[in-house]
Design an enzyme around this catalytic site. Structure first.
Site, PDB file in Angstrom:
ATOM      1  N   CYS A 144       0.851  -1.189   0.000  1.00  0.00           N
ATOM      2  CA  CYS A 144       0.000   0.000   0.000  1.00  0.00           C
ATOM      3  C   CYS A 144       0.887   1.240   0.000  1.00  0.00           C
ATOM      4  CB  CYS A 144      -0.895  -0.012   1.234  1.00  0.00           C
ATOM      5  SG  CYS A 144      -1.925   1.458   1.405  1.00  0.00           S
ATOM      6  N   CYS A 186       0.347   3.045   3.645  1.00  0.00           N
ATOM      7  CA  CYS A 186       0.773   2.499   4.943  1.00  0.00           C
ATOM      8  C   CYS A 186       1.781   1.360   4.860  1.00  0.00           C
ATOM      9  CB  CYS A 186      -0.442   2.055   5.748  1.00  0.00           C
ATOM     10  SG  CYS A 186      -1.251   0.565   5.097  1.00  0.00           S
ATOM     11  N   CYS A 194      -7.353  -0.976   1.170  1.00  0.00           N
ATOM     12  CA  CYS A 194      -6.394  -1.523   2.128  1.00  0.00           C
ATOM     13  C   CYS A 194      -7.093  -1.710   3.479  1.00  0.00           C
ATOM     14  CB  CYS A 194      -5.214  -0.575   2.257  1.00  0.00           C
ATOM     15  SG  CYS A 194      -4.036  -1.029   3.556  1.00  0.00           S
ATOM     16  N   CYS A 215      -5.447   0.980   6.271  1.00  0.00           N
ATOM     17  CA  CYS A 215      -5.598   2.447   6.240  1.00  0.00           C
ATOM     18  C   CYS A 215      -6.783   2.916   5.395  1.00  0.00           C
ATOM     19  CB  CYS A 215      -4.321   3.103   5.735  1.00  0.00           C
ATOM     20  SG  CYS A 215      -4.005   2.841   3.978  1.00  0.00           S
ATOM     21  N   CYS A 254      -7.876  -5.091 -10.488  1.00  0.00           N
ATOM     22  CA  CYS A 254      -7.407  -4.009 -11.340  1.00  0.00           C
ATOM     23  C   CYS A 254      -7.048  -2.825 -10.438  1.00  0.00           C
ATOM     24  CB  CYS A 254      -8.518  -3.657 -12.323  1.00  0.00           C
ATOM     25  SG  CYS A 254      -8.044  -2.446 -13.542  1.00  0.00           S
TER      26      CYS A 254
END
Length: 196
Positions: free
Chosen positions: A111, A114, A160, A163, A183
């Protein structure tokens, strides 16, 4: 003709016992409201259970970690304008413009907000759509699916788990073994190459 005056309404003075019981009911109502909304108690960050991975894609452990929560100003300071728009406001980068589209090294896609491990490079495939595509996340608990109606038709958005960064969408036109196409926006990811 004399008009009569209305008599003042007399109320009983608020006793200490009545004050305490009213205050206790108000506090209980607030606590009930917070627990129903799923919010954490003040001062205690919400937690999430994630699978942690090294940059070679090896699973290290399952850990309970605090959710990453920042102010809008903090996200703006941390991210590029495009990354901020995509991850914090469910935007989409233009097709074929993402830096990770042609990334073919082994490693882990994390991510951008984070650092949580999201996809193993071994699951990336060429979808021809103009965005990095994967046939499964590195661990199901590291991503969250939700319904998205932003373009007038239902889609499954992916974010995510740590976060809440918007990453992209999942579609059912991917390759075996899952038949899925995650995607993702390049700008929502950070590639961590495998270490020797």
């Amino acid at each position: 003709m004399r008009r009569g005056r209305s008599k003042p309404v007399m109320t009983a003075p608020l006793s200490r016992r009545r004050f305490v019981s009213t205050a206790a009911l108000a506090v209980a109502g607030l606590a009930l409201g917070c627990s129903r909304s799923g919010d954490a108690a003040p001062g205690r960050p919400r937690q999430v259970t994630l699978a942690e991975f090294d940059d070679n894609g090896r699973r290290l452990r399952t850990a309970v970690v605090a959710k990453v929560v920042k102010t809008d100003a903090q996200w703006r300071a941390q991210l590029s304008p495009l990354a901020y728009r995509v991850t914090r406001h469910e935007g989409t980068e233009r097709a074929y413009t993402g830096a990770l589209l042609d990334e073919h090294r082994t490693g882990v896609y994390r991510c951008a907000c984070c650092g949580t491990a999201l996809y193993d490079a071994a699951t990336k495939f060429e979808s021809g759509t103009g965005w990095p595509s994967f046939w499964r996340p590195i661990a199901p608990q590291n991503v969250v699916e939700s319904r998205d109606f932003l373009i007038g038709m239902p889609r499954t958005a992916i974010s995510c788990a740590r976060c809440d960064a918007h990453l992209g969408h999942v579609f059912d036109d991917g390759p075996p073994p899952t038949g899925l196409r995650y995607c993702m926006n390049s700008v929502a990811l950070r590639f961590a190459p495998a270490r020797a």
